[in-house]
Every structure is written in structure tokens, then in C-alpha cells.
Design a protein around this motif. Sequence first.
Motif, PDB file in Angstrom:
ATOM      1  N   GLN A  52       0.828  -1.209   0.000  1.00 48.70           N
ATOM      2  CA  GLN A  52       0.000   0.000   0.000  1.00 48.70           C
ATOM      3  C   GLN A  52       0.863   1.261   0.000  1.00 48.70           C
ATOM      4  OE1 GLN A  52      -3.314   0.546  -0.116  1.00 48.70           O
ATOM      5  NE2 GLN A  52      -3.743  -1.615  -0.394  1.00 48.70           N
ATOM      6  N   ALA A  53       1.938   1.243   0.780  1.00 46.08           N
ATOM      7  CA  ALA A  53       2.822   2.408   0.841  1.00 46.08           C
ATOM      8  C   ALA A  53       3.513   2.640  -0.497  1.00 46.08           C
ATOM      9  CB  ALA A  53       3.853   2.225   1.952  1.00 46.08           C
ATOM     10  N   LEU A  54       3.942   1.578  -1.149  1.00 44.77           N
ATOM     11  CA  LEU A  54       4.579   1.718  -2.459  1.00 44.77           C
ATOM     12  C   LEU A  54       3.587   2.237  -3.494  1.00 44.77           C
ATOM     13  CD1 LEU A  54       6.753  -1.523  -2.530  1.00 44.77           C
ATOM     14  CD2 LEU A  54       7.567   0.826  -2.284  1.00 44.77           C
ATOM     15  N   SER A  55       2.369   1.769  -3.426  1.00 43.47           N
ATOM     16  CA  SER A  55       1.331   2.259  -4.332  1.00 43.47           C
ATOM     17  C   SER A  55       1.060   3.744  -4.098  1.00 43.47           C
ATOM     18  CB  SER A  55       0.052   1.445  -4.134  1.00 43.47           C
ATOM     19  OG  SER A  55      -0.990   1.962  -4.903  1.00 43.47           O
ATOM     20  N   SER A  56       0.985   4.133  -2.839  1.00 45.45           N
ATOM     21  CA  SER A  56       0.771   5.548  -2.515  1.00 45.45           C
ATOM     22  C   SER A  56       1.962   6.397  -2.940  1.00 45.45           C
ATOM     23  CB  SER A  56       0.524   5.718  -1.020  1.00 45.45           C
ATOM     24  OG  SER A  56      -0.671   5.092  -0.647  1.00 45.45           O
ATOM     25  N   GLU A  59       1.479   7.020  -6.603  1.00 47.96           N
ATOM     26  CA  GLU A  59       0.344   7.900  -6.890  1.00 47.96           C
ATOM     27  C   GLU A  59       0.547   9.321  -6.375  1.00 47.96           C
ATOM     28  OE1 GLU A  59      -3.414   6.314  -5.680  1.00 47.96           O
ATOM     29  OE2 GLU A  59      -2.894   4.312  -6.395  1.00 47.96           O
ATOM     30  N   HIS A  60       1.155   9.462  -5.212  1.00 43.11           N
ATOM     31  CA  HIS A  60       1.291  10.775  -4.567  1.00 43.11           C
ATOM     32  C   HIS A  60       2.704  10.945  -4.000  1.00 43.11           C
ATOM     33  CE1 HIS A  60      -3.050  10.840  -4.884  1.00 43.11           C
ATOM     34  NE2 HIS A  60      -3.088   9.689  -4.240  1.00 43.11           N
ATOM     35  N   PRO A  61       3.701  11.057  -4.862  1.00 43.59           N
ATOM     36  CA  PRO A  61       5.083  11.111  -4.365  1.00 43.59           C
ATOM     37  C   PRO A  61       5.376  12.331  -3.492  1.00 43.59           C
ATOM     38  CG  PRO A  61       5.011  11.523  -6.729  1.00 43.59           C
ATOM     39  CD  PRO A  61       3.638  11.102  -6.315  1.00 43.59           C
ATOM     40  N   ARG A  62       4.807  13.480  -3.829  1.00 37.39           N
ATOM     41  CA  ARG A  62       5.094  14.678  -3.034  1.00 37.39           C
ATOM     42  C   ARG A  62       4.494  14.575  -1.636  1.00 37.39           C
ATOM     43  NH1 ARG A  62       3.285  19.652  -6.108  1.00 37.39           N
ATOM     44  NH2 ARG A  62       4.231  20.661  -4.334  1.00 37.39           N
ATOM     45  N   LEU A  63       3.297  14.020  -1.538  1.00 37.93           N
ATOM     46  CA  LEU A  63       2.667  13.847  -0.226  1.00 37.93           C
ATOM     47  C   LEU A  63       3.467  12.868   0.629  1.00 37.93           C
ATOM     48  CD1 LEU A  63       0.245  14.333   1.692  1.00 37.93           C
ATOM     49  CD2 LEU A  63      -0.845  12.373   0.591  1.00 37.93           C
ATOM     50  N   MET A  64       3.902  11.785   0.022  1.00 42.08           N
ATOM     51  CA  MET A  64       4.681  10.805   0.777  1.00 42.08           C
ATOM     52  C   MET A  64       6.036  11.386   1.186  1.00 42.08           C
ATOM     53  SD  MET A  64       2.701   8.293   1.202  1.00 42.08           S
ATOM     54  CE  MET A  64       3.815   7.061   1.822  1.00 42.08           C
ATOM     55  N   ARG A  82      13.135  13.596  -7.473  1.00 39.76           N
ATOM     56  CA  ARG A  82      11.901  12.975  -7.971  1.00 39.76           C
ATOM     57  C   ARG A  82      12.139  11.520  -8.396  1.00 39.76           C
ATOM     58  NH1 ARG A  82       6.621  14.611  -7.744  1.00 39.76           N
ATOM     59  NH2 ARG A  82       5.513  14.169  -9.645  1.00 39.76           N
ATOM     60  N   SER A  83      13.298  11.261  -8.981  1.00 38.38           N
ATOM     61  CA  SER A  83      13.599   9.902  -9.446  1.00 38.38           C
ATOM     62  C   SER A  83      13.769   8.921  -8.288  1.00 38.38           C
ATOM     63  CB  SER A  83      14.860   9.909 -10.308  1.00 38.38           C
ATOM     64  OG  SER A  83      15.977  10.325  -9.542  1.00 38.38           O
ATOM     65  N   GLN A  84      14.038   9.431  -7.102  1.00 34.38           N
ATOM     66  CA  GLN A  84      14.203   8.568  -5.934  1.00 34.38           C
ATOM     67  C   GLN A  84      12.871   8.259  -5.252  1.00 34.38           C
ATOM     68  OE1 GLN A  84      17.057  11.274  -4.111  1.00 34.38           O
ATOM     69  NE2 GLN A  84      18.564   9.602  -4.133  1.00 34.38           N
ATOM     70  N   LEU A  85      11.806   8.864  -5.732  1.00 39.36           N
ATOM     71  CA  LEU A  85      10.483   8.654  -5.137  1.00 39.36           C
ATOM     72  C   LEU A  85       9.640   7.736  -6.015  1.00 39.36           C
ATOM     73  CD1 LEU A  85       9.792  12.279  -3.937  1.00 39.36           C
ATOM     74  CD2 LEU A  85      10.234  10.279  -2.510  1.00 39.36           C
ATOM     75  N   ASN A 100      10.313   3.115   7.310  1.00 36.80           N
ATOM     76  CA  ASN A 100      10.090   4.562   7.302  1.00 36.80           C
ATOM     77  C   ASN A 100       8.973   4.924   6.326  1.00 36.80           C
ATOM     78  OD1 ASN A 100      12.227   4.765   9.069  1.00 36.80           O
ATOM     79  ND2 ASN A 100      13.652   5.580   7.565  1.00 36.80           N
ATOM     80  N   LEU A 101       8.980   4.281   5.170  1.00 37.65           N
ATOM     81  CA  LEU A 101       7.940   4.543   4.174  1.00 37.65           C
ATOM     82  C   LEU A 101       6.570   4.116   4.701  1.00 37.65           C
ATOM     83  CD1 LEU A 101       7.244   5.505   1.308  1.00 37.65           C
ATOM     84  CD2 LEU A 101       7.606   3.148   0.554  1.00 37.65           C
ATOM     85  N   ILE A 102       6.522   2.981   5.376  1.00 40.68           N
ATOM     86  CA  ILE A 102       5.252   2.520   5.944  1.00 40.68           C
ATOM     87  C   ILE A 102       4.768   3.498   7.009  1.00 40.68           C
ATOM     88  CG2 ILE A 102       4.179   0.712   7.345  1.00 40.68           C
ATOM     89  CD1 ILE A 102       5.951  -1.299   5.806  1.00 40.68           C
ATOM     90  N   ALA A 103       5.676   3.982   7.844  1.00 41.97           N
ATOM     91  CA  ALA A 103       5.294   4.960   8.870  1.00 41.97           C
ATOM     92  C   ALA A 103       4.775   6.242   8.223  1.00 41.97           C
ATOM     93  CB  ALA A 103       6.483   5.264   9.776  1.00 41.97           C
ATOM     94  N   ALA A 104       5.416   6.671   7.146  1.00 41.26           N
ATOM     95  CA  ALA A 104       4.949   7.867   6.433  1.00 41.26           C
ATOM     96  C   ALA A 104       3.577   7.617   5.817  1.00 41.26           C
ATOM     97  CB  ALA A 104       5.955   8.262   5.357  1.00 41.26           C
TER      98      ALA A 104
END
Length: 142
Positions: A52-56, A59-64, A82-85, A100-104
Motif C-alpha cells: 500500500q505504501a509503495l502504491s501511494s 500515486e502521490h510522491p510529493r505527499l509521501m 523525484r527519481s528517488q520517489l 520509514n515509508l510505511i510509517a509515512a
Amino acid sequence: MFVASSTAALVGLAAAAATGIFTGSGSIGFLLGSCAGFVGGSLHYYRMCLAQALSSLDEHPRLMQLHLAYNFPWLGYQHLRRSQLRSKEWARTSFARQGNLIAAWLSASDALDEIHDRKTALILEAIIRQETAKGLIEDKEE
């Protein structure tokens, strides 16, 4: 973590029943089965959260990125390019970085829900306009 605890209970009870049939006591079976069930349920929960976190992230790299930077300002996530997101970059990283990504993702869940609700409302409005134009829905305000 409801998944992990319910899996632990179910596997523990099944193991207790199985060992109870063979040994007359299911305590060791319950102990081992519930531990194995908890580990299995936790791994499943982690994998689903990561998906789910990878999908988000896609879809929404700036928000994440915003939530990564808010939750972990000392790790420099605010300076990511941007390429790292992209999910491909994060799927191959360490468990700590994935955590960390899951927590975000968890901290961004309210914002993600609001985005989803707004998109749903826009789609529903478009459908209602189309059906009203076709005469399938009567305009009740007249």
C-alpha cells in the motif's frame, strides 16, 4: 496488528487441538502454534502495508515525501530527487527504509483518504450529470 494476533490465536488453537489429540496436552502446541501464527501474521501485515505504501508513493510522491520528511527530518528525505520517489527504488531498499515509508504512509492516511473521497465525489457527480442528461435520473429540484 489484528491480523497477526488473530492468526496467532487460530494457528495456536489448531496446533493445540492437534497436539492434544496425539499427546493429551495441547499447551506446547498452542505455545508454538501461536508464536508461528503471530510471526506469519506479522509478516503478512508488513507486506500488505509495504504494498500500500509503495502504491501511494507512485500515486502521490510529493505527499509521501512530505510525510517522510516530517516523520524523519534527520534522514534527509526532504532532499530526495523525484527519481528517488519511485516504488522500484524503495522496494529494493533496507527494511529500515521500507519501515520509514510505511510509517509515512500511516501518517498520511488521513490525507490519502481525503484525496480518495474527493476523487470519488467528482466521479459520482460526473455519473449523475451523464445519467441526468440521458433522462435516467429525474431532477428532483424542479
